[in-house]
Design a protein around this motif. Structure first.
Motif, PDB file in Angstrom:
ATOM      1  N   ASP A 161       0.835  -1.205   0.000  1.00 27.16           N
ATOM      2  CA  ASP A 161       0.000   0.000   0.000  1.00 27.16           C
ATOM      3  C   ASP A 161       0.872   1.258   0.000  1.00 27.16           C
ATOM      4  N   THR A 162       1.971   1.221   0.753  1.00 25.67           N
ATOM      5  CA  THR A 162       2.893   2.358   0.782  1.00 25.67           C
ATOM      6  C   THR A 162       3.547   2.563  -0.574  1.00 25.67           C
ATOM      7  N   GLN A 163       3.953   1.448  -1.195  1.00 25.38           N
ATOM      8  CA  GLN A 163       4.582   1.548  -2.510  1.00 25.38           C
ATOM      9  C   GLN A 163       3.618   2.134  -3.537  1.00 25.38           C
ATOM     10  N   ALA A 164       2.354   1.748  -3.452  1.00 22.51           N
ATOM     11  CA  ALA A 164       1.364   2.273  -4.394  1.00 22.51           C
ATOM     12  C   ALA A 164       1.164   3.774  -4.202  1.00 22.51           C
ATOM     13  N   SER A 165       1.237   4.228  -2.962  1.00 20.96           N
ATOM     14  CA  SER A 165       0.979   5.640  -2.675  1.00 20.96           C
ATOM     15  C   SER A 165       2.103   6.559  -3.155  1.00 20.96           C
ATOM     16  N   VAL A 166       3.320   6.019  -3.318  1.00 21.10           N
ATOM     17  CA  VAL A 166       4.440   6.868  -3.734  1.00 21.10           C
ATOM     18  C   VAL A 166       4.587   6.922  -5.256  1.00 21.10           C
ATOM     19  N   ILE A 167       3.821   6.102  -5.966  1.00 16.52           N
ATOM     20  CA  ILE A 167       3.875   6.123  -7.429  1.00 16.52           C
ATOM     21  C   ILE A 167       2.896   7.172  -7.940  1.00 16.52           C
ATOM     22  N   THR A 168       3.423   8.234  -8.488  1.00  9.69           N
ATOM     23  CA  THR A 168       2.581   9.337  -8.978  1.00  9.69           C
ATOM     24  C   THR A 168       2.733   9.589 -10.476  1.00  9.69           C
ATOM     25  N   PRO A 195       2.300   9.220 -14.275  1.00  8.59           N
ATOM     26  CA  PRO A 195       1.216   8.586 -15.054  1.00  8.59           C
ATOM     27  C   PRO A 195       1.658   7.361 -15.848  1.00  8.59           C
ATOM     28  N   ASP A 196       2.949   7.273 -16.182  1.00  9.09           N
ATOM     29  CA  ASP A 196       3.424   6.126 -16.952  1.00  9.09           C
ATOM     30  C   ASP A 196       3.457   4.845 -16.116  1.00  9.09           C
ATOM     31  N   PHE A 197       3.365   4.991 -14.794  1.00  7.10           N
ATOM     32  CA  PHE A 197       3.461   3.813 -13.924  1.00  7.10           C
ATOM     33  C   PHE A 197       2.199   3.600 -13.091  1.00  7.10           C
ATOM     34  N   VAL A 198       1.078   4.102 -13.606  1.00  8.39           N
ATOM     35  CA  VAL A 198      -0.197   3.922 -12.904  1.00  8.39           C
ATOM     36  C   VAL A 198      -0.534   2.442 -12.773  1.00  8.39           C
ATOM     37  N   LEU A 199      -0.218   1.662 -13.795  1.00 11.01           N
ATOM     38  CA  LEU A 199      -0.507   0.223 -13.755  1.00 11.01           C
ATOM     39  C   LEU A 199       0.246  -0.447 -12.610  1.00 11.01           C
ATOM     40  N   SER A 200       1.483  -0.009 -12.384  1.00 18.28           N
ATOM     41  CA  SER A 200       2.260  -0.578 -11.279  1.00 18.28           C
ATOM     42  C   SER A 200       1.590  -0.286  -9.945  1.00 18.28           C
ATOM     43  N   ALA A 201       1.071   0.919  -9.768  1.00 16.87           N
ATOM     44  CA  ALA A 201       0.372   1.275  -8.536  1.00 16.87           C
ATOM     45  C   ALA A 201      -0.870   0.414  -8.351  1.00 16.87           C
ATOM     46  N   THR A 202      -1.564   0.147  -9.458  1.00 17.33           N
ATOM     47  CA  THR A 202      -2.762  -0.695  -9.388  1.00 17.33           C
ATOM     48  C   THR A 202      -2.400  -2.110  -8.951  1.00 17.33           C
ATOM     49  N   VAL A 203      -1.295  -2.622  -9.475  1.00 14.84           N
ATOM     50  CA  VAL A 203      -0.850  -3.965  -9.091  1.00 14.84           C
ATOM     51  C   VAL A 203      -0.487  -4.013  -7.614  1.00 14.84           C
ATOM     52  N   TYR A 204       0.209  -3.002  -7.143  1.00 15.53           N
ATOM     53  CA  TYR A 204       0.571  -2.947  -5.722  1.00 15.53           C
ATOM     54  C   TYR A 204      -0.679  -2.922  -4.834  1.00 15.53           C
ATOM     55  N   ARG A 205      -1.674  -2.151  -5.241  1.00 20.73           N
ATOM     56  CA  ARG A 205      -2.896  -2.066  -4.436  1.00 20.73           C
ATOM     57  C   ARG A 205      -3.631  -3.404  -4.407  1.00 20.73           C
ATOM     58  N   ARG A 206      -3.601  -4.105  -5.532  1.00 22.85           N
ATOM     59  CA  ARG A 206      -4.244  -5.415  -5.565  1.00 22.85           C
ATOM     60  C   ARG A 206      -3.526  -6.382  -4.636  1.00 22.85           C
ATOM     61  N   TYR A 207      -2.191  -6.373  -4.679  1.00 23.61           N
ATOM     62  CA  TYR A 207      -1.427  -7.218  -3.764  1.00 23.61           C
ATOM     63  C   TYR A 207      -1.689  -6.824  -2.310  1.00 23.61           C
ATOM     64  N   THR A 259      -8.717   1.734   4.719  1.00 23.33           N
ATOM     65  CA  THR A 259      -9.535   1.754   3.504  1.00 23.33           C
ATOM     66  C   THR A 259      -9.044   0.749   2.469  1.00 23.33           C
ATOM     67  N   ILE A 260      -8.067  -0.066   2.846  1.00 20.55           N
ATOM     68  CA  ILE A 260      -7.491  -1.003   1.874  1.00 20.55           C
ATOM     69  C   ILE A 260      -8.505  -2.045   1.438  1.00 20.55           C
ATOM     70  N   LEU A 261      -9.347  -2.500   2.376  1.00 20.81           N
ATOM     71  CA  LEU A 261     -10.354  -3.505   2.042  1.00 20.81           C
ATOM     72  C   LEU A 261     -11.686  -2.878   1.655  1.00 20.81           C
ATOM     73  N   GLY A 262     -11.710  -1.579   1.464  1.00 20.74           N
ATOM     74  CA  GLY A 262     -12.949  -0.892   1.112  1.00 20.74           C
ATOM     75  C   GLY A 262     -13.318   0.134   2.168  1.00 20.74           C
ATOM     76  N   GLN A 263     -14.606   0.347   2.324  1.00 22.17           N
ATOM     77  CA  GLN A 263     -15.094   1.307   3.308  1.00 22.17           C
ATOM     78  C   GLN A 263     -14.737   0.834   4.721  1.00 22.17           C
ATOM     79  N   PRO A 264     -14.132   1.706   5.549  1.00 23.90           N
ATOM     80  CA  PRO A 264     -13.757   1.298   6.911  1.00 23.90           C
ATOM     81  C   PRO A 264     -14.973   0.841   7.712  1.00 23.90           C
ATOM     82  N   ARG A 265     -14.799  -0.260   8.444  1.00 25.13           N
ATOM     83  CA  ARG A 265     -15.861  -0.754   9.335  1.00 25.13           C
ATOM     84  C   ARG A 265     -15.498  -0.306  10.750  1.00 25.13           C
TER      85      ARG A 265
END
Length: 269
Positions: free
Chosen positions: A129-136, A138-150, A184-190
């Motif tokens: 999640d931290t790695q995804a947040s530091v990718i800003t 636009p050429d590496f948006v896909l990498s951020a998406t992969v990190y968030r999925r992981y 918020t990683i799993l969605g809306q906070p419970r």
């Protein structure tokens, strides 16, 4: 440049799919000279009392293997490195082998194995999640998406494994469960569910005499529920109120302040 990045991303993806432990070397195991101290671990600072179990040893070995994997990956990306590229594969295989042992123990119902397996997944989820947040870029948006999925996959694993010790009111596991449900990683906070786990963790820490961690849980509860919530009020009371000494209860001699003799009082006057 893009070639090196592609190689690094491919290696990183293989590590992600195996749910490797956090690479933070600052959390590495203590020196062997302190083994005797760990054998009598403090209940307020360790999730389990007693000597290090097989599960905890596997967790430490797993982190060391992952640390070596990270160093090997960094070496592959450095053109001056003389280490062979198969070092990455060797260390990653060792980490995976240790992880499989921990998985087997967890599947057998070992509470500590479930805790440390959950801890590995939690650490990896937070790292991705931290790695995804530091990718800003636009050429590496896909990498951020992969990190968030992981990250999501790992947090789901952490939820599964932590639930076993959390059912036994282990305060450390409950704290992590609260963190998972408040994020918020799993969605809306419970938030109500997170507050319940933070409450259980707070009571457990305070009962152990660890008021510092109890206070942290109190703060986390206030961030997820109304400050007037009965659970928050109860934790506040346990943190700040001390049991009064009953007037009818005889106090120990070393606590009672002896009244000086009458002559001594007159002399003082």
């Amino acid at each position: 440049m893009f070639r090196l990045y592609g190689l690094a991303l491919l290696i990183g993806a293989s590590i992600c799919s195996s749910a490797y432990a956090s690479e933070s070397k600052s959390q590495a195991s203590s020196a062997p000279a302190k083994a005797q101290q760990s054998a009598t671990s403090n209940a307020g600072s360790e999730p389990f009392v007693g000597p290090a179990s097989e599960s905890k040893k596997l967790y430490r070995r797993y982190k060391r293997a992952y640390d070596k994997t990270v160093v090997a990956i960094a070496c592959v990306r450095d053109p001056k490195c003389i280490e062979p590229e198969d070092e990455v594969l060797r260390h990653s295989k060792e980490a995976l082998r240790i992880l499989q042992k921990l998985d087997a123990l967890a599947a057998e119902g070992d509470v500590q194995a479930n805790y440390y397996r959950g801890l590995i997944a939690y650490e990896r989820g937070r790292y991705y999640d931290t790695q995804a947040s530091v990718i800003t870029h636009p050429d590496f948006v896909l990498s951020a998406t992969v990190y968030r999925r992981y990250s999501r996959e790992q947090l789901l694993l952490a939820e599964k494994y932590f639930s076993v010790p959390a059912k036994l009111n282990n305060p450390f596991a409950c704290r992590y469960m609260g963190d998972i449900y408040s994020s918020t990683i799993l969605g809306q906070p419970r938030k109500d569910k997170a507050t319940n786990y933070y409450y259980t963790a707070a009571i457990g820490f305070i009962d152990q005499g660890n008021k510092i961690e109890g206070a942290k849980m109190y703060t986390a509860m206030k961030e997820n529920a109304n400050p007037a919530d009965p659970r928050i009020v109860k934790v506040y009371a346990k943190l700040h109120n001390e049991e009064p000494v009953a007037s009818w209860r005889k106090l120990p001699n070393d606590i009672v302040q002896k009244i000086p003799p009458k002559k001594s009082q007159e002399t003082l006057n």
